[in-house]
Scaffold this motif. Structure first.
Motif, short mmCIF file in Angstrom:
data_model
loop_
_atom_site.label_atom_id
_atom_site.label_comp_id
_atom_site.label_asym_id
_atom_site.label_seq_id
_atom_site.Cartn_x
_atom_site.Cartn_y
_atom_site.Cartn_z
N THR A 135 32.86 17.04 35.75
CA THR A 135 33.21 15.62 35.56
C THR A 135 34.52 15.55 34.78
O THR A 135 34.93 16.54 34.16
N PRO A 136 35.19 14.39 34.77
CA PRO A 136 36.46 14.29 34.04
C PRO A 136 36.35 14.62 32.55
O PRO A 136 37.34 15.02 31.93
N SER A 137 35.15 14.49 31.97
CA SER A 137 34.98 14.77 30.54
C SER A 137 34.39 16.16 30.27
O SER A 137 34.21 16.53 29.11
N SER A 138 34.08 16.90 31.33
CA SER A 138 33.49 18.23 31.15
C SER A 138 34.55 19.26 30.79
O SER A 138 35.75 19.07 31.05
N PRO A 139 34.14 20.39 30.20
CA PRO A 139 35.08 21.49 29.97
C PRO A 139 35.63 21.99 31.31
O PRO A 139 34.98 21.87 32.35
N VAL A 140 36.81 22.57 31.29
CA VAL A 140 37.39 23.19 32.47
C VAL A 140 36.94 24.65 32.48
O VAL A 140 37.09 25.37 31.50
N SER A 141 36.37 25.06 33.60
CA SER A 141 35.86 26.42 33.74
C SER A 141 36.84 27.25 34.55
O SER A 141 37.23 26.87 35.65
N CYS A 142 37.23 28.39 34.00
CA CYS A 142 38.03 29.36 34.73
C CYS A 142 37.03 30.34 35.34
O CYS A 142 36.35 31.08 34.63
N PHE A 143 36.94 30.33 36.66
CA PHE A 143 35.87 31.05 37.36
C PHE A 143 36.48 32.17 38.21
O PHE A 143 37.33 31.93 39.05
N ALA A 144 36.03 33.40 37.96
CA ALA A 144 36.48 34.58 38.72
C ALA A 144 35.31 35.15 39.49
O ALA A 144 34.23 35.34 38.94
N THR A 145 35.50 35.46 40.76
CA THR A 145 34.42 36.03 41.57
C THR A 145 34.99 37.05 42.54
O THR A 145 36.14 36.96 42.96
N GLY A 146 34.15 38.03 42.87
CA GLY A 146 34.55 39.06 43.83
C GLY A 146 35.16 40.28 43.19
O GLY A 146 35.69 41.14 43.91
N PHE A 147 35.08 40.43 41.86
CA PHE A 147 35.70 41.59 41.24
C PHE A 147 34.72 42.75 41.09
O PHE A 147 33.51 42.58 41.07
N TYR A 148 35.29 43.93 41.00
CA TYR A 148 34.51 45.15 40.78
C TYR A 148 35.45 46.20 40.20
O TYR A 148 36.60 46.29 40.65
N PRO A 149 35.02 46.97 39.19
CA PRO A 149 33.70 46.98 38.54
C PRO A 149 33.56 45.82 37.56
O PRO A 149 34.42 44.93 37.51
N ASP A 150 32.50 45.88 36.75
CA ASP A 150 32.22 44.77 35.82
C ASP A 150 32.82 45.01 34.44
O ASP A 150 32.42 44.34 33.48
N ARG A 151 33.76 45.93 34.33
CA ARG A 151 34.42 46.18 33.04
C ARG A 151 35.66 45.29 32.98
O ARG A 151 36.76 45.67 33.43
N VAL A 152 35.48 44.09 32.47
CA VAL A 152 36.55 43.09 32.49
C VAL A 152 36.63 42.36 31.15
O VAL A 152 35.70 42.38 30.35
N MET A 153 37.76 41.71 30.94
CA MET A 153 37.93 40.77 29.83
C MET A 153 38.47 39.47 30.42
O MET A 153 39.28 39.49 31.36
N MET A 154 38.00 38.35 29.90
CA MET A 154 38.43 37.06 30.40
C MET A 154 38.47 36.08 29.23
O MET A 154 37.51 36.01 28.45
N PHE A 155 39.57 35.35 29.10
CA PHE A 155 39.70 34.44 27.96
C PHE A 155 40.79 33.42 28.23
O PHE A 155 41.61 33.56 29.15
#
Length: 343
Positions: free
Chosen positions: A208-228
């Motif tokens: 919604t216009p008042s909700s937080p903005v989500s940065c969404f990543a999908t399809g990556f491999y392996p699961d050793r990641v950092m996101m911020f």
């Protein structure tokens, strides 16, 4: 400064931990779904499964199918184990219900066992953990070769299991020898799949216009990641919520990090960006906070047709989600969508 100098010229090599995990969920009082589901995972990727409807284990990855063709005893072993666990754990639920003075209702018994192998140090750690009704219940300690009660109600079960020394010997051999042997074989067969590097697609989402903005990543491999999120090039620690890394159906992973914009003025949006870093990959994926790039759903009506399709999808996901091991301090946690099935 000397420390910085040494780290610059002698970079630290990060080891990789590989794992074999068997997850089993047995339920009582849940209708219209199998009362047993077992999943075999290698490096968190589902490669085999069984359930109480078919009572037959099956491989779910192409390389695992090739392995069981070459070594059919693996499939036979898991099928026998599936049948044994079904009968044994159903009885265990009945025992726990009597022990805890429970009559009827929905009850879930979960077991997580397997091993981890550090490819740099060679260290192997086995584990066997049991949860009941979404909470840690009891786990095996390989150092003392005894069971640890994780809540007072589990003390009776601990003493009973500690007295069964032959079973403890078999379990110790399984966790320290047999499972590591299996893991090495699986890693050899699946190396082209398990050792790959897949880059994700990254999107900005907002409910919604008042909700937080989500940065969404999908399809990556392996699961050793950092996101911020970062502002003016500096990583943020407040106004940000990092989600769990979750598996996709194809063996890849997804995750998201939310940014609270309630105190951010529109003109300051350009100062924010989302950063995705995949271990072993030099270049990060940078996504600027741009209103034009945000995908939303508040402009689209949820009519009967859309609602019906979404409802069916939710049901399918939640039926599977009941049996997904959810981590919270490496323990048990009820799957959220379980509440959608059982009000």
């Amino acid at each position: 400064m000397k420390l910085v100098f040494l780290l610059f010229f002698f970079p630290v090599t990060l080891s990789v931990k590989h794992s074999l995990t068997i997850l089993v969920t047995v339920s009582s009082g849940v209708k219209n779904i199998p009362d047993l589901v077992g999943v075999l995972l290698v490096d968190e990727v589902p490669v085999g499964r069984c359930d109480s409807i078919r009572d037959q284990a099956e491989a779910t990855q192409d390389w695992m199918k090739k392995l069981v063709e070459d070594y059919p005893e693996h499939l036979e072993r898991y099928t026998r184990g599936c049948l044994f666990i079904h009968n044994n754990y159903k009885a265990q639920i009945d025992i726990l219900k009597k022990q805890l003075n429970q009559t009827g209702g929905v009850h879930i018994l979960q077991n997580k066992e397997g091993c981890e192998w550090d490819d740099e140090t060679g260290e192997i750690n086995g584990f066997d953990q049991i949860g009941y009704d979404g909470e840690d219940f009891i786990k095996f300690d390989l150092k003392t070769l005894t069971w640890i009660a994780q809540k007072p109600e589990a003390v009776i079960t601990k003493h009973k299991r500690d007295r069964d020394r032959p079973k403890i010997e078999r379990l110790t051999s399984l966790l320290t020898q047999r499972y590591p042997e299996f893991l090495m074989k699986y890693l050899d067969y699946g190396k082209s799949f398990l050792m790959r590097t897949d880059h994700p697609s990254v999107s900005l989402l907002q409910k919604t216009p008042s909700s937080p903005v989500s940065c969404f990543a999908t399809g990556f491999y392996p699961d050793r990641v950092m996101m911020f999120w970062r502002k003016d090039g500096e990583e943020l620690h407040g106004d940000m919520e990092l989600g769990e890394i979750l598996p996709n159906h194809d063996g890849s992973f997804q995750m998201s990090v939310d940014l609270n914009l309630s105190s951010v003025t529109p003109e300051d949006w350009r100062r924010y960006e989302c950063v995705f870093h995949l271990s072993g990959v030099k270049d990060d994926i940078i996504t600027k906070l741009d209103k034009a790039l945000i995908r939303t759903n508040w402009e689209f009506p949820a009519g009967p047709v859309i609602g019906g399709v979404v409802g069916l999808l939710l049901l399918a996901v939640c039926i599977t989600g009941v049996f997904i091991w959810r981590r919270r301090n490496n323990g048990f946690k009820p799957a959220n969508c379980f509440r959608l099935i059982i009000p």
